[in-house]
Design a protein around this motif. Structure first.
Motif, short mmCIF file in Angstrom:
data_model
loop_
_atom_site.label_atom_id
_atom_site.label_comp_id
_atom_site.label_asym_id
_atom_site.label_seq_id
_atom_site.Cartn_x
_atom_site.Cartn_y
_atom_site.Cartn_z
N THR A 263 46.20 72.33 4.29
CA THR A 263 45.93 73.72 4.68
C THR A 263 45.31 73.86 6.06
O THR A 263 45.02 74.98 6.48
N GLY A 264 45.09 72.78 6.78
CA GLY A 264 44.51 72.93 8.11
C GLY A 264 44.16 71.60 8.72
O GLY A 264 44.36 70.53 8.13
N GLN A 265 43.61 71.69 9.93
CA GLN A 265 43.20 70.50 10.66
C GLN A 265 41.93 70.81 11.43
O GLN A 265 41.82 71.86 12.07
N SER A 266 40.96 69.90 11.35
CA SER A 266 39.65 70.00 12.04
C SER A 266 38.76 71.08 11.44
O SER A 266 37.62 70.83 11.06
N ARG A 267 39.29 72.31 11.38
CA ARG A 267 38.45 73.42 10.92
C ARG A 267 39.32 74.43 10.19
O ARG A 267 40.37 74.83 10.66
N LEU A 268 38.89 74.83 9.01
CA LEU A 268 39.59 75.81 8.20
C LEU A 268 38.61 76.87 7.74
O LEU A 268 37.56 76.56 7.18
N SER A 269 38.94 78.11 8.00
CA SER A 269 38.16 79.22 7.45
C SER A 269 39.06 80.03 6.55
O SER A 269 40.23 80.28 6.88
N GLY A 270 38.55 80.43 5.39
CA GLY A 270 39.42 81.13 4.45
C GLY A 270 38.66 81.80 3.33
O GLY A 270 37.44 81.67 3.19
N LEU A 271 39.43 82.55 2.52
CA LEU A 271 38.89 83.24 1.36
C LEU A 271 39.24 82.46 0.11
O LEU A 271 40.38 82.02 -0.07
N PHE A 272 38.25 82.31 -0.77
CA PHE A 272 38.43 81.57 -2.01
C PHE A 272 37.79 82.37 -3.14
O PHE A 272 36.90 83.21 -2.90
N PRO A 273 38.21 82.11 -4.39
CA PRO A 273 37.57 82.80 -5.51
C PRO A 273 36.07 82.53 -5.54
O PRO A 273 35.61 81.45 -5.15
N ALA A 274 35.32 83.50 -6.01
CA ALA A 274 33.86 83.35 -6.04
C ALA A 274 33.43 82.38 -7.13
O ALA A 274 32.29 81.89 -7.11
N GLU A 275 34.31 82.10 -8.08
CA GLU A 275 34.00 81.16 -9.16
C GLU A 275 35.16 80.20 -9.34
O GLU A 275 36.30 80.49 -9.00
N GLY A 276 34.83 79.02 -9.86
CA GLY A 276 35.86 78.01 -10.09
C GLY A 276 35.57 76.74 -9.33
O GLY A 276 34.48 76.57 -8.75
N ASN A 277 36.52 75.84 -9.31
CA ASN A 277 36.34 74.54 -8.68
C ASN A 277 37.37 74.34 -7.56
O ASN A 277 38.51 74.83 -7.65
N LEU A 278 36.96 73.62 -6.53
CA LEU A 278 37.84 73.24 -5.44
C LEU A 278 37.73 71.75 -5.22
O LEU A 278 36.63 71.19 -5.27
N THR A 279 38.88 71.11 -4.95
CA THR A 279 38.88 69.72 -4.54
C THR A 279 39.33 69.67 -3.09
O THR A 279 40.44 70.09 -2.76
N ILE A 280 38.44 69.19 -2.23
CA ILE A 280 38.71 69.19 -0.78
C ILE A 280 38.76 67.74 -0.31
O ILE A 280 37.91 66.92 -0.67
N LEU A 281 39.77 67.43 0.51
CA LEU A 281 39.94 66.09 1.03
C LEU A 281 40.15 66.17 2.54
O LEU A 281 40.92 66.99 3.03
#
Length: 427
Positions: A263-281
């Motif tokens: 979804t991006g490179q170096s820097r990503l800004s975005g909207l995500f659900p206020a609840e739940g889980n994210l896996t970021i790599l």
């Protein structure tokens, strides 16, 4: 005694000054080292029918009339806006309740029509350069979603597809559902060309209306990779309050994967659900992967930094063997397959063009031969008519000569008769 007291006071003042300076420097370096690393959480409400920029990585601009704007996550789009995504950048647009549109590097997209509401929608985007991926949640009978590219209209009857544009044509690849391809003419009429089903692509590079339409082909490995790694998620259906997050890699330049999607490179800004889980790599060549499992409801800051450590010699060599080379081989293989496909398509088009030209030459030759034969027949007919006329004229000449001879003979007889009469008269 006074000098001793004075000296002690000066020493104490120096000590106090030194302590103060040390404390000040410690505060300065502490805040400097953490400056920008703590940002308060921000929440942005969305409603079905909204058209907003939901994620940005790199440099993205909005061309609005005569203005060039730098958008932020959560900004609303307007009809007529042109979204410009430059090299090594990426942007995601959310048509809340209907679809998500991902714009890849070096892409220009114009919002031609934007009527988005919970009841019915008419969303028309024109792809000027580059490529885009659409993920459609649901369309009602009154909804319309289409992409225009070089006078071709790609109308959605499916859920996930990609449109690319390049010099001499455009291409559509369909991951799920169907996409109807239409030809747009100057008088606003639309002609159905083909319906591309799930798992197939249609390449219209170099095609024009005088040539047979190319056949749809199965998705190649590169198409499948793009859909798997870069395909957008489903759009949000219901009113919600979204959490703003900014994700960075340290050092800069790392690829950012969110829930397995690039979804991006170096820097990503975005909207995500206020609840739940994210896996970021975070991943960068020569560095170890850095991953983070995030519970969104437990976050205290909107800034997440993934730190990657440089690999040692043995680790670097092992990583090159186990990771980079297969990926490189797959990339080369995919590129080779695409080039072979393009060459085959080019050869097929060239053969078809030569066949069409040969057919045209043959038809022209046939028409010329028939015209020449017709002219020969006409000349023969004219010659026959002239010969007939000449024969008739010859017959008339002979008859006239005979009549003239008879006339001369009669005249001679008259002369002889007159001579005889004269002689008798003289006697």
């Amino acid at each position: 005694m006074k000098s001793l007291v004075k000296s002690l006071l000066l020493i104490m003042a120096g000590l106090l000054l030194a302590v103060g300076l040390l404390y000040g420097y410690s505060i300065f370096f502490k805040t400097a080292g953490n400056e920008g690393l703590e940002e308060s959480l921000r929440f942005i409400p969305i409603e079905p029918g909204d058209a907003i920029i939901s994620r940005i990585s790199g440099d993205v601009f909005i061309i609005r009339e005569e203005l060039i704007l730098t958008p932020h996550v959560g900004d609303a789009l307007r009809e007529g806006d042109v979204i410009k995504v430059v090299d090594e950048s990426w942007c995601q647009v959310h048509f809340v309740g209907k679809a998500t549109m991902s714009l890849r590097s070096n892409t220009l997209v114009k919002i031609q029509k934007l009527l988005s509401s919970p009841m019915d929608s008419d969303i028309r985007t024109e792809l000027l350069t580059g490529s885009m991926i659409y993920k459609v949640d649901r369309l009602d009978a009154t909804d319309n979603l289409e992409v225009i590219a070089q006078e071709k209209i790609y109308r959605v009857e499916g859920t996930e597809f990609m449109v690319e544009i390049y010099s001499g044509g455009s291409r559509v690849a369909v991951q799920e559902g169907n996409v109807v391809v239409l030809q747009k003419s100057g008088n606003q009429e639309e002609k159905l060309l083909k319906t591309v089903p799930s798992g197939f692509s249609l390449d219209l590079q170099g095609w024009n209306k005088d040539l047979p339409l190319p056949e749809a082909k199965e998705l190649n490995q590169e198409d499948k990779r793009i859909f798997e790694e870069e395909g957008p998620g489903l759009p949000y259906r219901d009113p919600a309050t979204m959490m703003y997050l900014e994700i960075r890699t340290a050092p800069p330049g790392g690829q950012i994967f969110v829930d397995g999607k690039l979804t991006g490179q170096s820097r990503l800004s975005g909207l995500f659900p206020a609840e739940g889980n994210l896996t970021i790599l975070a991943r960068k060549r020569g560095f170890s992967d850095s991953s983070m499992n995030v519970k969104l409801q437990d976050l205290k800051s909107s800034l997440l930094v993934l730190k990657m450590n440089p690999l040692g010699l043995n680790e670097s060599l092992e990583a090159e063997k186990t990771s980079s080379r297969p990926e490189k081989i797959d990339e080369i293989k995919s590129q080779f397959e695409k080039e072979i496909s393009d060459l085959n398509s080019g050869f097929s088009r060239k053969i078809e063009e030569n066949t069409q030209e040969n057919k045209k030459l043959l038809q022209d030759s046939t028409n010329f031969s028939m015209s020449l034969q017709s002219d020969i027949v006409n000349l023969r007919n004219k010659n026959s008519a002239l010969e007939k006329k000449k024969t008739e004229q010859e017959k008339m000449r002979i008859e006239l000569e005979k009549e003239l001879e008879n006339s001369l003979s009669e005249q001679q007889k008259l002369r002889d008769l007159l001579t005889q009469i004269q002689e008798l008269s003289d006697q």
